[in-house]
Scaffold this motif. Structure first.
Motif, PDB file in Angstrom:
ATOM      1  N   LEU A  22       0.810  -1.211   0.000  1.00 38.69           N
ATOM      2  CA  LEU A  22       0.000   0.000   0.000  1.00 38.69           C
ATOM      3  C   LEU A  22       0.850   1.272   0.000  1.00 38.69           C
ATOM      4  N   SER A  23       2.146   1.124   0.284  1.00 37.18           N
ATOM      5  CA  SER A  23       3.052   2.278   0.253  1.00 37.18           C
ATOM      6  C   SER A  23       3.515   2.613  -1.159  1.00 37.18           C
ATOM      7  N   ALA A  24       3.284   1.693  -2.091  1.00 42.36           N
ATOM      8  CA  ALA A  24       3.755   1.916  -3.460  1.00 42.36           C
ATOM      9  C   ALA A  24       2.983   3.050  -4.119  1.00 42.36           C
ATOM     10  N   ALA A  25       3.705   3.887  -4.844  1.00 41.85           N
ATOM     11  CA  ALA A  25       3.054   4.994  -5.551  1.00 41.85           C
ATOM     12  C   ALA A  25       2.139   4.455  -6.647  1.00 41.85           C
ATOM     13  N   GLU A  26       2.601   3.400  -7.333  1.00 46.94           N
ATOM     14  CA  GLU A  26       1.798   2.806  -8.402  1.00 46.94           C
ATOM     15  C   GLU A  26       1.836   1.279  -8.276  1.00 46.94           C
ATOM     16  N   LYS A  27       2.652   0.635  -9.096  1.00 54.83           N
ATOM     17  CA  LYS A  27       2.710  -0.822  -9.091  1.00 54.83           C
ATOM     18  C   LYS A  27       3.696  -1.341  -8.033  1.00 54.83           C
ATOM     19  N   PHE A  28       3.379  -2.501  -7.491  1.00 48.26           N
ATOM     20  CA  PHE A  28       4.271  -3.232  -6.589  1.00 48.26           C
ATOM     21  C   PHE A  28       4.611  -4.531  -7.316  1.00 48.26           C
ATOM     22  N   TYR A  29       5.853  -4.619  -7.787  1.00 42.08           N
ATOM     23  CA  TYR A  29       6.258  -5.736  -8.637  1.00 42.08           C
ATOM     24  C   TYR A  29       6.796  -6.891  -7.795  1.00 42.08           C
ATOM     25  N   ILE A  30       6.381  -8.099  -8.162  1.00 40.63           N
ATOM     26  CA  ILE A  30       6.805  -9.307  -7.443  1.00 40.63           C
ATOM     27  C   ILE A  30       7.317 -10.334  -8.454  1.00 40.63           C
ATOM     28  N   ALA A  31       8.428 -10.975  -8.111  1.00 35.39           N
ATOM     29  CA  ALA A  31       8.962 -12.054  -8.939  1.00 35.39           C
ATOM     30  C   ALA A  31       9.315 -13.234  -8.042  1.00 35.39           C
ATOM     31  N   GLY A  32       8.982 -14.433  -8.491  1.00 34.80           N
ATOM     32  CA  GLY A  32       9.314 -15.631  -7.746  1.00 34.80           C
ATOM     33  C   GLY A  32      10.776 -16.012  -7.938  1.00 34.80           C
ATOM     34  N   SER A  33      11.173 -17.092  -7.261  1.00 38.12           N
ATOM     35  CA  SER A  33      12.544 -17.574  -7.350  1.00 38.12           C
ATOM     36  C   SER A  33      12.543 -19.092  -7.438  1.00 38.12           C
ATOM     37  N   ASN A  34      13.472 -19.628  -8.222  1.00 43.55           N
ATOM     38  CA  ASN A  34      13.632 -21.077  -8.277  1.00 43.55           C
ATOM     39  C   ASN A  34      14.342 -21.615  -7.050  1.00 43.55           C
ATOM     40  N   ASN A  35      14.968 -20.714  -6.291  1.00 44.08           N
ATOM     41  CA  ASN A  35      15.650 -21.116  -5.065  1.00 44.08           C
ATOM     42  C   ASN A  35      14.640 -21.132  -3.921  1.00 44.08           C
ATOM     43  N   PRO A  36      14.377 -22.293  -3.303  1.00 46.30           N
ATOM     44  CA  PRO A  36      13.368 -22.362  -2.240  1.00 46.30           C
ATOM     45  C   PRO A  36      13.711 -21.529  -1.012  1.00 46.30           C
ATOM     46  N   ALA A  37      14.974 -21.109  -0.892  1.00 45.04           N
ATOM     47  CA  ALA A  37      15.351 -20.280   0.248  1.00 45.04           C
ATOM     48  C   ALA A  37      14.797 -18.865   0.119  1.00 45.04           C
ATOM     49  N   ILE A  38      14.481 -18.456  -1.098  1.00 45.48           N
ATOM     50  CA  ILE A  38      13.974 -17.106  -1.350  1.00 45.48           C
ATOM     51  C   ILE A  38      12.473 -17.166  -1.589  1.00 45.48           C
ATOM     52  N   SER A  39      11.720 -16.442  -0.774  1.00 44.10           N
ATOM     53  CA  SER A  39      10.274 -16.374  -0.959  1.00 44.10           C
ATOM     54  C   SER A  39       9.943 -15.659  -2.252  1.00 44.10           C
ATOM     55  N   HIS A  40      10.489 -14.448  -2.430  1.00 45.31           N
ATOM     56  CA  HIS A  40      10.246 -13.682  -3.643  1.00 45.31           C
ATOM     57  C   HIS A  40      11.100 -12.421  -3.660  1.00 45.31           C
ATOM     58  N   PHE A  41      11.152 -11.809  -4.824  1.00 44.33           N
ATOM     59  CA  PHE A  41      11.770 -10.499  -5.010  1.00 44.33           C
ATOM     60  C   PHE A  41      10.646  -9.482  -5.187  1.00 44.33           C
ATOM     61  N   TYR A  42      10.928  -8.223  -4.877  1.00 47.81           N
ATOM     62  CA  TYR A  42       9.910  -7.194  -5.074  1.00 47.81           C
ATOM     63  C   TYR A  42      10.561  -5.857  -5.391  1.00 47.81           C
ATOM     64  N   SER A  43       9.781  -4.994  -6.033  1.00 47.85           N
ATOM     65  CA  SER A  43      10.282  -3.681  -6.430  1.00 47.85           C
ATOM     66  C   SER A  43       9.111  -2.707  -6.448  1.00 47.85           C
ATOM     67  N   PHE A  44       9.350  -1.468  -5.985  1.00 47.62           N
ATOM     68  CA  PHE A  44       8.293  -0.462  -5.987  1.00 47.62           C
ATOM     69  C   PHE A  44       8.897   0.923  -5.812  1.00 47.62           C
ATOM     70  N   LYS A  45       8.157   1.914  -6.245  1.00 47.76           N
ATOM     71  CA  LYS A  45       8.492   3.301  -5.946  1.00 47.76           C
ATOM     72  C   LYS A  45       7.580   3.749  -4.814  1.00 47.76           C
ATOM     73  N   ALA A  46       8.162   4.292  -3.761  1.00 45.50           N
ATOM     74  CA  ALA A  46       7.383   4.733  -2.611  1.00 45.50           C
ATOM     75  C   ALA A  46       6.517   5.932  -2.983  1.00 45.50           C
ATOM     76  N   GLY A  47       5.290   5.924  -2.467  1.00 48.83           N
ATOM     77  CA  GLY A  47       4.390   7.047  -2.708  1.00 48.83           C
ATOM     78  C   GLY A  47       4.642   8.176  -1.725  1.00 48.83           C
ATOM     79  N   ASP A  48       3.674   9.062  -1.626  1.00 45.25           N
ATOM     80  CA  ASP A  48       3.829  10.223  -0.749  1.00 45.25           C
ATOM     81  C   ASP A  48       3.316   9.965   0.665  1.00 45.25           C
ATOM     82  N   ASN A  49       2.634   8.819   0.875  1.00 43.67           N
ATOM     83  CA  ASN A  49       2.021   8.546   2.173  1.00 43.67           C
ATOM     84  C   ASN A  49       2.832   7.535   2.974  1.00 43.67           C
ATOM     85  N   VAL A  50       4.154   7.670   2.962  1.00 44.47           N
ATOM     86  CA  VAL A  50       5.025   6.665   3.571  1.00 44.47           C
ATOM     87  C   VAL A  50       4.991   6.683   5.097  1.00 44.47           C
TER      88      VAL A  50
END
Length: 277
Positions: A22-50
């Protein structure tokens, strides 16, 4: 109601940080991983309501990169034990790596107990990571950042848990955090004291504390993925003594009452922000 395909993809991720989404200005990107140790990767630009951003207990280690062009930083964060404020900067671009709940990468130069409710500078606790840091903050795409991290992490191990701790962790997950140590003592033949001592040595916290985290995440997961939720039934299913106990616990760990949280995440904008790669 969110699109069923979005729900299907999100169901594979059990470590929720909804306020981050909900802190993302627009999209909150998620990518999985083939490595079971990693739940996921994520990327976002913070909005103004941080100032309304919180991290909730999830039992995970996160590596979070602030990819600001003028003053980039990166930190390693252990799980909080209750909801805490997140210090995000408005309009900054972030890249994150969330390890699976209960997993501690062996490349970290800190103990499991030191990680709990603390964060560290990334290059101080991850040896030989300066080149990775430079690559992450300079990459222009989320996919390139993911590829850089996966290349760095390839072949690296996780902290080895004792068989006893692995058994306890599996039971805590299976029972959605609603477990009794005395029952596991009877099942394993170990004393409750031995179970607690070994678990703390491996995980940095007690089995009860980890169970509390998983109960919190189970409640969050259920609310996120069901249109109709009867909170009294949820409290019973998760082993709370009564609904008022559940309400108090949820508010402490999630920073909102279950009803208020449900109203926030059920907004269409919450699911619209999540973009799965």
């Amino acid at each position: 109601m969110p699109h069923q395909a979005v729900i299907s993809r999100l169901e594979r991720i059990r470590s929720k940080q909804p306020w981050l989404v909900l802190s993302a200005a627009e999209k909150f990107y998620i990518a999985g991983s083939n490595n079971p140790a990693i739940s996921h990767f994520y990327s976002f630009k913070a909005g103004d309501n941080v100032e309304e951003s919180f991290a909730i207990p999830d039992g995970c280690v996160d590596m979070l990169f602030d990819c600001d062009a003028t003053c980039p930083t990166a930190g390693v964060f252990g799980t909080p034990m209750s909801a805490i404020d997140i210090e995000l900067k408005r309009q900054h671009q972030y890249f994150g790596v969330r390890f699976a709940s209960g997993v501690i990468p062996d490349c970290l130069k800190v103990s499991a107990e030191e990680l709990i409710e603390h964060h560290f500078d990334f290059v101080d606790v991850v040896p030989h990571a300066n080149q990775l840091f430079e690559a992450i903050i300079s990459e222009k795409s989320f996919a390139s950042q993911v590829a850089s991290f996966q290349q760095f992490f390839e072949g690296k191990a996780n902290r080895v848990m004792s068989p006893l701790t692995r058994y306890v962790v599996a039971n805590i997950f299976e029972q959605q955090g609603n477990v009794r140590i005395d029952a596991m003592a009877q099942e394993t033949g170990y004393t409750t004291r031995t179970i607690q001592r070994q678990f703390r040595a491996d995980m940095g916290m007690s089995p009860k504390a980890f169970g509390r985290i998983i109960r919190c995440q189970s409640a969050v997961y259920h609310i996120n993925h069901h249109d109709q939720v009867v909170f009294s039934d949820m409290a019973f299913d998760l082993g709370f003594s009564d609904q008022s106990h559940f309400l108090r616990e949820f508010k402490k760990l999630v920073k909102a009452t279950p009803m208020a949280y449900q109203n926030r995440v059920k907004q269409q904008t919450y699911y619209d922000r999540i973009q799965h790669f």
